[in-house]
Structure formats: structure tokens, C-alpha cells
Design a protein around this motif. Structure first.
Motif, PDB file in Angstrom:
ATOM      1  N   GLU A   1       0.827  -1.209   0.000  1.00 54.48           N
ATOM      2  CA  GLU A   1       0.000   0.000   0.000  1.00 54.48           C
ATOM      3  C   GLU A   1       0.863   1.263   0.000  1.00 54.48           C
ATOM      4  OE1 GLU A   1      -2.725   2.753  -0.293  1.00 54.48           O
ATOM      5  OE2 GLU A   1      -3.060   0.605  -0.622  1.00 54.48           O
ATOM      6  N   GLU A   2       1.914   1.280   0.839  1.00 53.16           N
ATOM      7  CA  GLU A   2       2.822   2.429   0.838  1.00 53.16           C
ATOM      8  C   GLU A   2       3.490   2.580  -0.528  1.00 53.16           C
ATOM      9  OE1 GLU A   2       4.818   2.845   5.202  1.00 53.16           O
ATOM     10  OE2 GLU A   2       5.083   0.911   4.204  1.00 53.16           O
ATOM     11  N   ALA A   3       3.935   1.454  -1.068  1.00 50.45           N
ATOM     12  CA  ALA A   3       4.642   1.478  -2.344  1.00 50.45           C
ATOM     13  C   ALA A   3       3.747   1.995  -3.466  1.00 50.45           C
ATOM     14  CB  ALA A   3       5.157   0.078  -2.674  1.00 50.45           C
TER      15      ALA A   3
ATOM     16  N   ILE B   1      17.172   6.657 -18.975  1.00 46.93           N
ATOM     17  CA  ILE B   1      16.949   5.821 -17.797  1.00 46.93           C
ATOM     18  C   ILE B   1      17.597   6.463 -16.564  1.00 46.93           C
ATOM     19  CG2 ILE B   1      17.401   3.558 -16.763  1.00 46.93           C
ATOM     20  CD1 ILE B   1      15.281   3.597 -18.970  1.00 46.93           C
ATOM     21  N   LEU B   2      18.794   6.978 -16.740  1.00 43.91           N
ATOM     22  CA  LEU B   2      19.473   7.648 -15.624  1.00 43.91           C
ATOM     23  C   LEU B   2      18.664   8.851 -15.138  1.00 43.91           C
ATOM     24  CD1 LEU B   2      21.901   8.048 -13.762  1.00 43.91           C
ATOM     25  CD2 LEU B   2      23.019   9.321 -15.611  1.00 43.91           C
ATOM     26  N   SER B   3      18.117   9.617 -16.077  1.00 47.45           N
ATOM     27  CA  SER B   3      17.344  10.795 -15.711  1.00 47.45           C
ATOM     28  C   SER B   3      16.112  10.415 -14.885  1.00 47.45           C
ATOM     29  CB  SER B   3      16.919  11.542 -16.979  1.00 47.45           C
ATOM     30  OG  SER B   3      16.083  12.632 -16.669  1.00 47.45           O
ATOM     31  N   LEU B   4      15.432   9.331 -15.265  1.00 45.57           N
ATOM     32  CA  LEU B   4      14.265   8.891 -14.506  1.00 45.57           C
ATOM     33  C   LEU B   4      14.648   8.537 -13.069  1.00 45.57           C
ATOM     34  CD1 LEU B   4      12.505   6.570 -17.122  1.00 45.57           C
ATOM     35  CD2 LEU B   4      11.754   8.848 -16.402  1.00 45.57           C
ATOM     36  N   MET B   5      15.758   7.833 -12.910  1.00 43.83           N
ATOM     37  CA  MET B   5      16.187   7.435 -11.571  1.00 43.83           C
ATOM     38  C   MET B   5      16.550   8.650 -10.727  1.00 43.83           C
ATOM     39  SD  MET B   5      18.291   3.976 -12.690  1.00 43.83           S
ATOM     40  CE  MET B   5      19.236   3.855 -11.188  1.00 43.83           C
ATOM     41  N   GLU B   6      17.297   9.579 -11.302  1.00 40.31           N
ATOM     42  CA  GLU B   6      17.732  10.751 -10.545  1.00 40.31           C
ATOM     43  C   GLU B   6      16.548  11.655 -10.194  1.00 40.31           C
ATOM     44  OE1 GLU B   6      20.843  12.393 -12.993  1.00 40.31           O
ATOM     45  OE2 GLU B   6      22.385  11.283 -11.885  1.00 40.31           O
ATOM     46  N   LYS B   7      15.609  11.838 -11.110  1.00 43.54           N
ATOM     47  CA  LYS B   7      14.433  12.669 -10.832  1.00 43.54           C
ATOM     48  C   LYS B   7      13.552  12.031  -9.757  1.00 43.54           C
ATOM     49  CE  LYS B   7      14.121  14.941 -15.360  1.00 43.54           C
ATOM     50  NZ  LYS B   7      13.364  15.044 -16.647  1.00 43.54           N
ATOM     51  N   SER B   8      13.504  10.705  -9.736  1.00 47.25           N
ATOM     52  CA  SER B   8      12.653  10.031  -8.754  1.00 47.25           C
ATOM     53  C   SER B   8      13.098  10.331  -7.326  1.00 47.25           C
ATOM     54  CB  SER B   8      12.656   8.509  -8.996  1.00 47.25           C
ATOM     55  OG  SER B   8      13.865   7.911  -8.553  1.00 47.25           O
ATOM     56  N   TYR B   9      14.395  10.524  -7.125  1.00 49.14           N
ATOM     57  CA  TYR B   9      14.906  10.805  -5.775  1.00 49.14           C
ATOM     58  C   TYR B   9      14.285  12.101  -5.247  1.00 49.14           C
ATOM     59  CZ  TYR B   9      18.195  11.642  -1.955  1.00 49.14           C
ATOM     60  OH  TYR B   9      18.758  11.880  -0.721  1.00 49.14           O
ATOM     61  N   ASN B  10      14.227  13.111  -6.085  1.00 50.28           N
ATOM     62  CA  ASN B  10      13.670  14.389  -5.664  1.00 50.28           C
ATOM     63  C   ASN B  10      12.170  14.308  -5.429  1.00 50.28           C
ATOM     64  OD1 ASN B  10      16.161  15.759  -5.779  1.00 50.28           O
ATOM     65  ND2 ASN B  10      15.948  16.043  -7.990  1.00 50.28           N
ATOM     66  N   ILE B  11      11.491  13.411  -6.158  1.00 50.79           N
ATOM     67  CA  ILE B  11      10.056  13.220  -5.971  1.00 50.79           C
ATOM     68  C   ILE B  11       9.752  12.486  -4.674  1.00 50.79           C
ATOM     69  CG2 ILE B  11       8.007  12.051  -6.930  1.00 50.79           C
ATOM     70  CD1 ILE B  11       9.330  12.429  -9.713  1.00 50.79           C
ATOM     71  N   LEU B  12      10.594  11.520  -4.335  1.00 50.53           N
ATOM     72  CA  LEU B  12      10.277  10.591  -3.245  1.00 50.53           C
ATOM     73  C   LEU B  12      10.882  10.945  -1.886  1.00 50.53           C
ATOM     74  CD1 LEU B  12      10.610   7.165  -5.120  1.00 50.53           C
ATOM     75  CD2 LEU B  12       8.525   8.438  -4.597  1.00 50.53           C
ATOM     76  N   LYS B  13      11.999  11.651  -1.862  1.00 50.61           N
ATOM     77  CA  LYS B  13      12.735  11.790  -0.593  1.00 50.61           C
ATOM     78  C   LYS B  13      11.915  12.464   0.505  1.00 50.61           C
ATOM     79  CE  LYS B  13      15.283  15.979  -2.026  1.00 50.61           C
ATOM     80  NZ  LYS B  13      14.806  16.917  -0.991  1.00 50.61           N
ATOM     81  N   ASP B  14      11.016  13.412   0.136  1.00 48.41           N
ATOM     82  CA  ASP B  14      10.198  14.096   1.139  1.00 48.41           C
ATOM     83  C   ASP B  14       8.712  13.786   0.982  1.00 48.41           C
ATOM     84  OD1 ASP B  14      12.385  15.407   2.363  1.00 48.41           O
ATOM     85  OD2 ASP B  14      12.394  16.917   0.773  1.00 48.41           O
ATOM     86  N   HIS B  15       8.404  12.684   0.317  1.00 52.38           N
ATOM     87  CA  HIS B  15       7.009  12.265   0.176  1.00 52.38           C
ATOM     88  C   HIS B  15       6.447  11.922   1.563  1.00 52.38           C
ATOM     89  CE1 HIS B  15       3.507   9.813  -0.909  1.00 52.38           C
ATOM     90  NE2 HIS B  15       3.579  10.335  -2.126  1.00 52.38           N
ATOM     91  N   PRO B  16       5.182  12.233   1.833  1.00 56.70           N
ATOM     92  CA  PRO B  16       4.604  11.946   3.155  1.00 56.70           C
ATOM     93  C   PRO B  16       4.776  10.500   3.615  1.00 56.70           C
ATOM     94  CG  PRO B  16       3.121  13.340   1.897  1.00 56.70           C
ATOM     95  CD  PRO B  16       4.252  12.984   0.968  1.00 56.70           C
ATOM     96  N   VAL B  17       4.691   9.551   2.688  1.00 60.57           N
ATOM     97  CA  VAL B  17       4.899   8.144   3.065  1.00 60.57           C
ATOM     98  C   VAL B  17       6.292   7.959   3.651  1.00 60.57           C
ATOM     99  CG1 VAL B  17       5.248   5.808   2.149  1.00 60.57           C
ATOM    100  CG2 VAL B  17       3.235   7.132   1.471  1.00 60.57           C
TER     101      VAL B  17
END
Length: 417
Positions: free
Chosen positions: A138-140, A200-216
């Protein structure tokens, strides 16, 4: 004539009404471990039910030299498929399990949620946890939905799966990209393992900024859990090409697993995939539920063959958890093998059981190995004279070695060992 011989064998099987079971302890083979007195997990684990079966021991090479030792390649081989002929990549098999209909031009890529250290320079970060603390499904789902909202488009689409395992579909994508499995680089700095492909590298690097402060993740960190602060892409491949299992073997079959990859192999082969509530793919999976599902599919639902996949030993191997891996093997013995044999005997069913791992996951390296694996075959209507403990050493000393591991299943079904 080999075809005539196999036809006769299949006719005999149907007359005898034999039931066939593969108990797959993922990654349970190992190397000598100093902390165990230079013994393996199989040496020290208490497994009276497996050891007590009067059957045949041997070794098999499930990973061809030309391929990497992934669970995809190895499980295809155990299920009787030559990976050199049918393997198109790991993620397409998982995509089938999730219910994704791939086009011929699509490329599927495994999308792990992982925990990276928090250095500002992405190349300096360390792979702290390839499963983000085995994050809940569910978190994922919330995290993957956030990634899809920000990064999904006509070219890339993210699909949620189970726990840390998810899928990316790349429209008209490329294969042959060098992508490293995250469980191969636990505790290592990721810089040299980052993909060279810029998209592919860009997707991985951008995901860090999206997820690091996500409420979950803020909630997970507050609870002392590992945050799932990045995606990690690997295991790319095209639409799978697997022959129908029943047509190939003359047996109606099912798979029982908590892992999308195994479900995907089964579904691609036209087998039934049985979901079990509480099946997690860890040492604490719902063994009782898997046992009941196996009994029902064999004794009530009319299936002749069941592939029971138990992921616990592999997960513990990746974490370097000796005690957990021993416990996982012991639970397979106590909660699956013992009671399943009893249930089949009580039902007066003749049965054959193949017990083996897909590949070793040595505690020493925390990742998969291409080393051959030990197997044990038991036939209730044709017991051997002596019960020998199921260990790597005893299997090697048997003198039986199957170089092309994908041929083992047919030998098991046709009683050729």
C-alpha cells in the motif's frame, strides 16, 4: 524413438494418477560459512522431513554460463525451459503477472523502490537497502503513483506491483542497456553502477527528488524505517516467449508464489497462478496458506502439478542473515514439506516431489551465484533404500550431475533418474 517414449510415459502417468510437486526454496543453497563452523545452511538447518525422504540426490546447473544468475533464468530452467531459447528478460515476466499487456515493441523494466544514502551528489550515494525495508504494498503504491504522475508520459508508464517490486513500460524502448540489479550492490557506492543511458538515468535521478520528502517516507523515517527514496531500474526485456506447460509436459499445473516473477512465468506458460493471502516472499510468509493452496489444487481442483515457490532463504541471503536463512529452510521443512507429504499419503495419492533451490544466494556475497544446486527427488511408489540428508556435500557425492539443468524437470516427471 524419443517422442514415442515420452508419449508412453505420459500415458502411464495419467493411468497412475501421479501428483507432481516442486518445492522451490529460492536461494537456499550456500557455501561453507565460517560462523557455522565451515558448514552450509543446509548442513545445520533442522529439516527431518526433507532429510527423511528416501529419494535421489544430485546436482544441477540451472544457470547457463552465457547468462547471469538471476531468479528469472534459474526458475525458467527449473520449470523445464531452456533459458538460452526463451529468456527475453526478467521484467516482461513480472509484467505478465501484474496484468500488463505488452506490445511487441514495448520494453519492460523492473522498477525497485530502494533506500539510498542522502549525499547531494547522486554518484556518491550508497545502496543502503534494495527493498526499502520490504516496504508494504500500500505504501509502495502511493510512491509509484507519485512517480507516474511526475514522470509518466506517452513514452514511459509506471505500474505498481507488490512491496518494492514494480514495473516500467518503455514504448519503443531499447534493450541491451547495462543495468545492474540493486541486490548485487548492497552497501556499495552506486556511481559506477548507474546506467549509461541518459533517459533511464534521468528517470532514476528525478525520482529521488520526488520521493525523498514524500509523506509516506516522512512517516517511515519517523517510525525508524528505511525510506523508499528512489527508484532503481533494471532487468529490461521484451514480450516473453514461453511454451505452454501442459502441452509440453502432459500435466495440468499451477504455481504458488508471492513473487511477480514466478507468477509471470507460470501465467506465460498457461498455468494457474494461485494467490495466497499473507504470502510475502519473506521468512515470515504464510506457509500454512501456501500449504492449503497446494493441497486444494492437487486434491480438489484436479491439477497434476504444483510449483511451490518460497522466497525466504533468498531474501535472508541477500541481507547476510544467517539465522534467518536457517529458519527459512526449517520452516519450509516443517510447514510445507512434512504436512504436504502427510496429506497426500492420507489421501492415498501417489506423488513425486522435487526439492531444490533455483540458485545459491551465499551469505558471503549477499547475491546470486551461478554455482550448481543440490536437488532431491522422492517418489512415494518407488522409495530408495536409504534416506540421506539433503545437503550440498551429499548431493555432490551422489555422482549425479545434470549439466543442462532445464532437462531436470522432464527427467523428474518421466522417472528417468
Amino acid at each position: 524413438d524419443k517422442k514415442l517414449y515420452r508419449c508412453i510415459k505420459q500415458i502411464n502417468k495419467k493411468v497412475d494418477n501421479m501428483k507432481y510437486i516442486v518445492v522451490l526454496g529460492d536461494g537456499m543453497a550456500d557455501r561453507d560459512i565460517p560462523k557455522l563452523g565451515n558448514k552450509t545452511v543446509l548442513d545445520v538447518a533442522k529439516k527431518p522431513n526433507i532429510d527423511g525422504l528416501k529419494g535421489i540426490l544430485g546436482m544441477a546447473r540451472t544457470v547457463p554460463n552465457e547468462l547471469k544468475p538471476g531468479s528469472d533464468v534459474a526458475n525458467l530452467a527449473v520449470m523445464g525451459y531452456n533459458p538460452l531459447e526463451c529468456y527475453t528478460g526478467r521484467s516482461p515476466l513480472e509484467a505478465v503477472s501484474i496484468g500488463i499487456k505488452m506490445n511487441d515493441t514495448d520494453v519492460a523494466i523492473r522498477c525497485n523502490l530502494v533506500t539510498l544514502s542522502d549525499e547531494s551528489d547522486s554518484k556518491s550515494r550508497t545502496m543502503l537497502d534494495y527493498s526499502a525495508g520490504e516496504i508494504s504494498t500500500e505504501e509502495a503504491r502511493q510512491l509509484i503513483e507519485a512517480v507516474e504522475k511526475e514522470l509518466g508520459d506517452n513514452e514511459f508508464k509506471f505500474y505498481p506491483g507488490i512491496s518494492y517490486r514494480h514495473c516500467l513500460i518503455w514504448d519503443n524502448g531499447k534493450t541491451g542497456i547495462e543495468l545492474t540489479p540493486p541486490h548485487d550492490i548492497s552497501d556499495r557506492v552506486i556511481g559506477e553502477y548507474l546506467p549509461k543511458d541518459t533517459k533511464i538515468l534521468s528517470l532514476m535521478e528525478k525520482s529521488y527528488n520526488i520521493l525523498k520528502d514524500h509523506p509516506v517516507n516522512l512517516k517511515r523515517k519517523a517510525a525508524g524505517k528505511n525510506p523508499a527514496n528512489s527508484i532503481w531500474l533494471w532487468g529490461e526485456g521484451t514480450k516473453p516467449n514461453v511454451d505452454n506447460f501442459e502441452k509440453k509436459n502432459g500435466l495440468k499445473g499451477a504455481v504458488i508464489s508471492a513473487v511477480d516473477l514466478i507468477k509471470g512465468i507460470g501465467l506465460s506458460a498457461g498455468m494457474e497462478s494461485i494467490d495466497v493471502d499473507g504470502a510475502t516472499g519473506t521468512v515470515d510468509t504464510n506457509y500454512e496458506g501456501k500449504l492449503e493452496a497446494a493441497k486444494k489444487t492437487l486434491l480438489t481442483d484436479g491439477n497434476d502439478f504444483v510449483y511451490i515457490h518460497l522466497e525466504g532463504p533468498d531474501e535472508c541471503g541477500h541481507h547476510g542473515d544467517i539465522e534467518g536463512k536457517v529458519l527459512a529452510v526449517e520452516r519450509i521443512d516443517e510447514k510445507v514439506v512434512g504436512p504436504l507429504c502427510k496429506a497426500l499419503r492420507d489421501a492415498n495419492e501417489d506423488f513425486a516431489m522435487l526439492i531444490m533451490p533455483d540458485h545459491p544466494t551465499p551469505i558471503e556475497t549477499k547475491t546470486h551465484s551461478s554455482d550448481p544446486v543440490p536437488f532431491k527427488i522422492y517418489r512415494s511408489n518407488n522409495e530408495t533404500d536409504v534416506a540421506k540428508a539433503y545437503t550440498e556435500k551429499n548431493a555432490k557425492e551422489s555422482g549425479i550431475f545434470i549439466e543442462d539443468g532445464y532437462t531436470l524437470l522432464a527427467k523428474f516427471i518421466n522417472n528417468e533418474l
